[in-house]
Design a protein around this motif. Structure first.
Motif, PDB file in Angstrom:
ATOM      1  N   VAL A 165       0.851  -1.189   0.000  1.00  0.00           N
ATOM      2  CA  VAL A 165       0.000   0.000   0.000  1.00  0.00           C
ATOM      3  C   VAL A 165       0.887   1.239   0.000  1.00  0.00           C
ATOM      4  N   VAL A 166       0.430   2.271  -0.686  1.00  0.00           N
ATOM      5  CA  VAL A 166       1.128   3.552  -0.744  1.00  0.00           C
ATOM      6  C   VAL A 166       0.312   4.554   0.054  1.00  0.00           C
ATOM      7  N   LEU A 167       0.897   5.069   1.128  1.00  0.00           N
ATOM      8  CA  LEU A 167       0.214   6.006   2.017  1.00  0.00           C
ATOM      9  C   LEU A 167       0.899   7.366   1.980  1.00  0.00           C
ATOM     10  N   ASN A 168       0.129   8.366   2.391  1.00  0.00           N
ATOM     11  CA  ASN A 168       0.639   9.742   2.446  1.00  0.00           C
ATOM     12  C   ASN A 168       0.608  10.211   3.891  1.00  0.00           C
ATOM     13  N   LEU A 169       1.653  10.911   4.313  1.00  0.00           N
ATOM     14  CA  LEU A 169       1.754  11.351   5.702  1.00  0.00           C
ATOM     15  C   LEU A 169       0.668  12.369   6.058  1.00  0.00           C
ATOM     16  N   LYS A 170       0.334  13.265   5.122  1.00  0.00           N
ATOM     17  CA  LYS A 170      -0.697  14.294   5.354  1.00  0.00           C
ATOM     18  C   LYS A 170      -0.442  15.034   6.670  1.00  0.00           C
ATOM     19  N   GLU A 171       0.743  15.576   6.781  1.00  0.00           N
ATOM     20  CA  GLU A 171       1.188  16.136   8.061  1.00  0.00           C
ATOM     21  C   GLU A 171       0.377  17.344   8.492  1.00  0.00           C
ATOM     22  N   ASN A 172      -0.116  18.140   7.552  1.00  0.00           N
ATOM     23  CA  ASN A 172      -0.833  19.371   7.885  1.00  0.00           C
ATOM     24  C   ASN A 172      -2.342  19.229   7.725  1.00  0.00           C
ATOM     25  N   GLU A 173      -2.843  18.008   7.697  1.00  0.00           N
ATOM     26  CA  GLU A 173      -4.269  17.774   7.538  1.00  0.00           C
ATOM     27  C   GLU A 173      -4.847  17.111   8.778  1.00  0.00           C
ATOM     28  N   GLU A 174      -6.158  17.257   8.922  1.00  0.00           N
ATOM     29  CA  GLU A 174      -6.829  16.645  10.067  1.00  0.00           C
ATOM     30  C   GLU A 174      -6.814  15.122   9.915  1.00  0.00           C
ATOM     31  N   GLY A 176      -4.158  13.362  10.029  1.00  0.00           N
ATOM     32  CA  GLY A 176      -2.903  12.969   9.397  1.00  0.00           C
ATOM     33  C   GLY A 176      -1.764  12.942  10.391  1.00  0.00           C
ATOM     34  N   GLY A 177      -0.561  13.096   9.902  1.00  0.00           N
ATOM     35  CA  GLY A 177       0.606  13.049  10.758  1.00  0.00           C
ATOM     36  C   GLY A 177       0.992  11.622  11.117  1.00  0.00           C
ATOM     37  N   VAL A 178       1.913  11.490  12.046  1.00  0.00           N
ATOM     38  CA  VAL A 178       2.426  10.180  12.435  1.00  0.00           C
ATOM     39  C   VAL A 178       1.335   9.327  13.086  1.00  0.00           C
ATOM     40  N   GLU A 179       0.544   9.927  13.984  1.00  0.00           N
ATOM     41  CA  GLU A 179      -0.512   9.164  14.657  1.00  0.00           C
ATOM     42  C   GLU A 179      -1.570   8.684  13.676  1.00  0.00           C
ATOM     43  N   GLY A 180      -1.964   9.555  12.745  1.00  0.00           N
ATOM     44  CA  GLY A 180      -2.928   9.140  11.731  1.00  0.00           C
ATOM     45  C   GLY A 180      -2.389   8.036  10.845  1.00  0.00           C
ATOM     46  N   LEU A 181      -1.094   8.111  10.533  1.00  0.00           N
ATOM     47  CA  LEU A 181      -0.466   7.081   9.709  1.00  0.00           C
ATOM     48  C   LEU A 181      -0.442   5.748  10.436  1.00  0.00           C
ATOM     49  N   MET A 182      -0.136   5.756  11.727  1.00  0.00           N
ATOM     50  CA  MET A 182      -0.156   4.521  12.518  1.00  0.00           C
ATOM     51  C   MET A 182      -1.557   3.915  12.572  1.00  0.00           C
ATOM     52  N   ALA A 183      -2.577   4.767  12.717  1.00  0.00           N
ATOM     53  CA  ALA A 183      -3.956   4.272  12.748  1.00  0.00           C
ATOM     54  C   ALA A 183      -4.342   3.644  11.417  1.00  0.00           C
ATOM     55  N   ASN A 184      -3.919   4.246  10.305  1.00  0.00           N
ATOM     56  CA  ASN A 184      -4.221   3.690   8.982  1.00  0.00           C
ATOM     57  C   ASN A 184      -3.544   2.327   8.785  1.00  0.00           C
ATOM     58  N   ILE A 185      -2.301   2.211   9.236  1.00  0.00           N
ATOM     59  CA  ILE A 185      -1.593   0.931   9.099  1.00  0.00           C
ATOM     60  C   ILE A 185      -2.278  -0.139   9.940  1.00  0.00           C
ATOM     61  N   GLY A 186      -2.757   0.235  11.137  1.00  0.00           N
ATOM     62  CA  GLY A 186      -3.475  -0.727  11.968  1.00  0.00           C
ATOM     63  C   GLY A 186      -4.739  -1.240  11.297  1.00  0.00           C
ATOM     64  N   LYS A 337     -10.372   6.605  -8.415  1.00  0.00           N
ATOM     65  CA  LYS A 337     -10.299   7.997  -8.847  1.00  0.00           C
ATOM     66  C   LYS A 337     -10.965   8.912  -7.823  1.00  0.00           C
ATOM     67  N   TYR A 338     -10.309  10.045  -7.600  1.00  0.00           N
ATOM     68  CA  TYR A 338     -10.806  11.107  -6.719  1.00  0.00           C
ATOM     69  C   TYR A 338     -11.042  10.617  -5.289  1.00  0.00           C
ATOM     70  N   ASN A 339     -10.331   9.565  -4.888  1.00  0.00           N
ATOM     71  CA  ASN A 339     -10.378   9.124  -3.498  1.00  0.00           C
ATOM     72  C   ASN A 339      -9.103   9.577  -2.804  1.00  0.00           C
ATOM     73  N   ASN A 340      -9.257  10.121  -1.598  1.00  0.00           N
ATOM     74  CA  ASN A 340      -8.093  10.629  -0.879  1.00  0.00           C
ATOM     75  C   ASN A 340      -8.096  10.175   0.577  1.00  0.00           C
ATOM     76  N   SER A 341      -8.670   9.016   0.853  1.00  0.00           N
ATOM     77  CA  SER A 341      -8.720   8.513   2.224  1.00  0.00           C
ATOM     78  C   SER A 341      -8.520   6.999   2.216  1.00  0.00           C
ATOM     79  N   VAL A 342      -8.082   6.466   3.352  1.00  0.00           N
ATOM     80  CA  VAL A 342      -7.865   5.026   3.506  1.00  0.00           C
ATOM     81  C   VAL A 342      -9.186   4.394   3.931  1.00  0.00           C
ATOM     82  N   THR A 343      -9.823   3.681   3.010  1.00  0.00           N
ATOM     83  CA  THR A 343     -11.117   3.069   3.283  1.00  0.00           C
ATOM     84  C   THR A 343     -11.093   1.586   2.933  1.00  0.00           C
TER      85      THR A 343
END
Length: 363
Positions: A165-174, A176-186, A337-343
């Motif tokens: 999977v290819v994920l984006n850090l999205k550091e400046n978004e709600e 996002g950041g490291v905690e959001g990335l860890m939650a997505n991986i979980g 297409k036009y999806n920007n979230s981990v679902t």
């Protein structure tokens, strides 16, 4: 007569006399210049009074008549043609004849028409895919229940063993950041275990989690607990670039191996590998004839990751973002297409796409 007056006359007698010619000509020049200036002022006032008496139509007629003389007829035509095209038009494309003017406006209108059609298509397409993604996310929801995930996978003709999977850090978004990335991986790890995936590769360009093994491991376990309760499946985190595994030992074989990679495992790795080959060949430690596709493939597999069966992109467009190129030669790539979230719906559609694909390996 006094002595002062006599001395005054003596001083005057010492001054050099002014020539008669100069004393007469200078006043005459000043007089001529003043007459000339007065004449110009009178003429300017007469012209101004005549213009005030004339109406706007008469002035326009006189100006047009002056421009329409045989010597300036081309300038009038060019001025009229230039006034009939947009102001920001380049001088090189301004029409010089009536026929060119008609063609200019025809092509300009045609381009505007195509621009409107394409804009409407993109707008409608964007709204369609957004509604589709939202609807599928509501219909296909895991509800943190592994039984539902297994049920969704049961009807597939084949399932992948290795998913990347290819994920984006999205550091400046709600979210996002490291905690959001860890939650997505979980979440993705929980879906992968339910789908029977044995190897999960997580690519994040910056590699923020590559040094946070313990924190990432604990965050994934917390998410797994919300799916599977107290019977948390065993997992192992590895960072191929640093050759680090966490935890180092497990009592049982992990159900899921998770590899964390970044851009350093992509092109920079291949560049460094090539330089290493060149250095060894230069000093005679390596035979260049031994560099084959199979040898490079073996090294890339051993030092980075094996080639994944399926690569899922959770972004709005097809962008691998620096994913190791050598490892995706035969991989099936899926994105919504036009999806920007981990679902879960995007992950499930990727599995369904893989179950229908046919891989032909050439010789």
């Amino acid at each position: 007569m006094s002595v002062a007056s006599v001395s005054g006359f003596q001083n005057l007698s010492e001054v050099e006399p002014v020539p008669a010619s100069v004393s007469r000509i200078q006043p005459q020049k000043d007089l001529n210049r003043s007459k000339k200036d007065n004449k110009e002022v009178i003429e300017n006032s007469k012209e101004a009074s005549q213009k005030n008496k004339m109406g706007p139509a008469s002035l326009l007629f006189r100006q047009t008549k002056a421009v329409s003389s045989p010597s300036s007829s081309g300038g009038l035509r060019q001025m009229i043609l230039s006034s009939l095209v947009p102001g920001n038009t380049k001088a090189s494309v301004v029409p010089t004849s009536f026929f060119q003017l008609v063609l200019f406006h025809f092509y300009h209108s045609l381009l505007v028409f195509f621009h409107i059609i394409v804009s409407l298509y993109i707008m409608v397409s964007r709204q369609y895919y957004r509604i589709k993604n939202t609807g599928l996310a509501l219909v296909y929801h895991h509800h943190r229940t592994p039984q539902l995930i297994c049920q969704d996978i049961k009807g597939l003709a084949k399932a992948p063993n290795h998913v990347a999977v290819v994920l984006n850090l999205k550091e400046n978004e709600e979210g996002g950041g490291v905690e959001g990335l860890m939650a997505n991986i979980g979440d993705i790890a929980s879906w992968s275990i339910g789908a029977g995936v044995k190897q999960l590769t997580v690519y994040e360009r910056t590699g923020k989690l590559n040094k946070l093994h313990e924190q990432t491991y604990k965050a994934i376990n917390r998410t797994l607990k919300s799916y599977y309760g107290e019977a948390i499946p065993s997992i192992r985190l590895t960072t191929p670039h640093d050759n680090v595994s966490y935890p180092e030992s497990l009592p049982v074989e992990p159900l899921l191996n998770i590899s964390l990679i970044s851009k350093d495992d992509g092109r920079p790795f291949m560049v460094e590998l090539t330089r290493d080959f060149a250095r060894k060949a230069a000093v005679g430690e390596f035979d260049p004839a031994k560099i084959t596709v199979d040898a490079i493939d073996s090294l890339a597999t051993k030092l980075v990751i094996t080639e994944p069966d399926l690569v899922v992109l959770f972004g709005p467009r097809l962008d691998l973002d620096g994913f190791p190129p050598w490892q995706v030669r035969l991989s099936e790539i899926y994105y919504a297409k036009y999806n920007n979230s981990v679902t879960y719906s995007v992950f499930l559609r990727g599995l369904r796409r893989y179950s229908k694909c046919k891989i032909n390996v050439g010789r």
